[in-house]
Design an enzyme around this catalytic site. Sequence first.
Site, mmCIF file in Angstrom:
data_model
loop_
_atom_site.group_PDB
_atom_site.id
_atom_site.type_symbol
_atom_site.label_atom_id
_atom_site.label_comp_id
_atom_site.label_asym_id
_atom_site.label_seq_id
_atom_site.Cartn_x
_atom_site.Cartn_y
_atom_site.Cartn_z
ATOM 1 N N LEU A 146 15.155 9.665 5.819
ATOM 2 C CA LEU A 146 14.472 9.396 4.551
ATOM 3 C C LEU A 146 13.018 9.838 4.580
ATOM 4 C CD1 LEU A 146 14.710 6.305 2.324
ATOM 5 C CD2 LEU A 146 12.482 6.824 3.305
ATOM 6 N N LEU A 147 12.632 10.527 3.538
ATOM 7 C CA LEU A 147 11.232 10.904 3.303
ATOM 8 C C LEU A 147 10.700 9.983 2.223
ATOM 9 C CD1 LEU A 147 9.997 14.489 2.313
ATOM 10 C CD2 LEU A 147 9.904 12.625 0.650
ATOM 11 N N ASP A 191 6.359 8.781 1.046
ATOM 12 C CA ASP A 191 5.046 9.274 0.594
ATOM 13 C C ASP A 191 4.540 10.538 1.302
ATOM 14 O OD1 ASP A 191 5.465 6.653 -0.119
ATOM 15 O OD2 ASP A 191 3.588 5.903 0.697
ATOM 16 N N GLN A 220 5.953 10.415 5.137
ATOM 17 C CA GLN A 220 6.565 9.225 5.705
ATOM 18 C C GLN A 220 8.020 9.547 6.016
ATOM 19 O OE1 GLN A 220 5.379 5.494 5.903
ATOM 20 N NE2 GLN A 220 3.962 7.045 6.608
ATOM 21 N N TYR A 241 2.502 3.804 8.837
ATOM 22 C CA TYR A 241 2.562 3.833 7.372
ATOM 23 C C TYR A 241 1.577 4.856 6.800
ATOM 24 C CZ TYR A 241 5.850 -0.058 6.713
ATOM 25 O OH TYR A 241 6.967 -0.858 6.664
ATOM 26 N N SER A 242 1.507 4.882 5.473
ATOM 27 C CA SER A 242 0.784 5.958 4.793
ATOM 28 C C SER A 242 -0.711 5.983 5.076
ATOM 29 C CB SER A 242 1.008 5.859 3.283
ATOM 30 O OG SER A 242 2.320 6.285 3.024
ATOM 31 N N ASP A 270 -2.540 2.003 3.156
ATOM 32 C CA ASP A 270 -2.661 3.340 2.569
ATOM 33 C C ASP A 270 -4.116 3.802 2.375
ATOM 34 O OD1 ASP A 270 0.063 2.812 2.393
ATOM 35 O OD2 ASP A 270 0.038 2.449 0.240
HETATM 36 C C1 FRU Z 1 4.641 3.489 -0.691
HETATM 37 C C2 FRU Z 1 4.658 2.735 0.631
HETATM 38 C C3 FRU Z 1 3.244 2.568 1.175
HETATM 39 C C4 FRU Z 1 3.490 2.395 2.651
HETATM 40 C C5 FRU Z 1 4.639 3.330 2.869
HETATM 41 C C6 FRU Z 1 5.600 2.894 3.947
HETATM 42 O O1 FRU Z 1 5.874 4.074 -0.969
HETATM 43 O O2 FRU Z 1 5.267 1.469 0.461
HETATM 44 O O3 FRU Z 1 2.515 1.518 0.578
HETATM 45 O O4 FRU Z 1 2.377 2.725 3.412
HETATM 46 O O5 FRU Z 1 5.334 3.432 1.649
HETATM 47 O O6 FRU Z 1 6.566 3.885 4.148
#
Ligand code: FRU
Length: 496
Positions: free
Chosen positions: A45-46, A48, A64, A107-108, A169
Amino acid sequence: MKEWTREERYKKLSDYSDDYMEELAKRVAQSPFRQNYHIQPNTGLLNDPNGFTYFDGKWHLFYQWFPMGAVHGLKHWYHLTSTDLVHWNEEGVALLPDTAYDSHGVYSGSGFVKDGQLHIMYTGNVRTEKWERVPNQIVARMEADGSFTKFLPPAIAGNPEGYTDHFRDPKVWEQQGIYYTVIGAQRTDETGTILMYRSADTVEWELMGEVDAGLPDFGFMWECPDLFEIDGKTVLLFSPQGIEPEGGRYHNIFQTGYVIADDFRMDELKLAHDGFQELDAGFDFYATQTAESPDGRRILTAWMGLPEIAYPTDSEDWAHCLTLPRELSIKDGKLIQKPVRELVALRKAKTVSDAGLLSGEKTIDRDGVNCYELQLELTLPASADRSPVILDLCEDAANDKRFRIILDPASKKITIDRSRCGIPFAEEFGTTRTLAVGQMDHVKLQIFVDTSSIEIFVNDGEGTFTSRVFPQAGETGLSLAAGSTIDYSLELWELA
Ligand code: FRU
């Protein structure tokens, strides 16, 4: 559909053999829904786009990534580079959840250049034994060999007082020698907001406060904030969660939109604006990120998908793609999105070039697959009968299956209808989306169709519709219909 246990979702990439991953990639490659010119994962899965930066003669873009299947499990960063925003080289997995500060997901986050090296700042996600979330904001640096050095302990450990563990993020930029970051947050009263920090060295970060966007009670969490200037105006772009549908707006599970302010002062952090506007009117658009090009353009890409929705490829162990890169500008208080001009490099033969008057229906003959760019210009009669014009894509021979675009001059609205397109999904969020446009005497649509997506740019970017679609074998037809006489011109390029 496979049910993933928590244990499976948090297994490490190193727990799987290379053979296993190769087999998985082979199986995914068999999918009839693989894209031709969009960034997509080889497996898994892709979500952000991350770390989007121009550095050392190249674009760097990460996403991601959960490698093992179509589920939001243990997140990694996957790395791509490009010199033209069109052709991307796969650099492989760049960041693994391999420290005590990001053990449950890298995470992002975003990229920036410091001391002549590409740096990133991302959220390290940690879960305690009791499964409590601990967010850490971590800075890392790309070394000459492409590996990353994570600077630990985290630049910002945990969540500040007054805010919950939904704190993630970071989007970093540099201004006159100072580094700034905006970070998505949730107040303890469970409303969404954005916090801003500054740092002289990217090691010590000082909390400046909340970015006051004048939206004190607007959803429960704001993800993926981005703050930048275009033409002297300040744009705050973010993805709020928990907004209820309102007329034609906010029909996706979560939104992405922006506010535009004439100015933004670092001592006030206040944005005075005319309201929050959704950035895209399609079904699948979320978690945007922008970067500045060497020639000063503000380029945007987004996840062409949404959280918490099942997609038809989930059973094939892969999901999602990124949108095409788009150039942003501001016109009449709105963000305009145009496909970047570099994308003309995708054009192969022009297989349709047609113009004239049309009243009634016309099938546009073409052989081929759903991999093309179409430009349609319409002049609609000013008076008399202004009945809707319909453009069908991904049509089968019987016109039973199709993706429909309806241009209604009476209401000055454009509607897309996915109800009879390919494999249906996410129908609980509705099967149509509508965009109001300024005028409908003369309309221009620029449409990018790939195997499983449709991106529509209306009137040179005044509006866009970004959607996933899953047409099946034979669903590649095209037709145009008008109730009254229209003047049209239609050009179509097959894309590489
Ligand atoms: C947005 C999110 C971000 C987080 C990331 C985790 O889609 O929920 O807030 O950092 O995806 O994959």
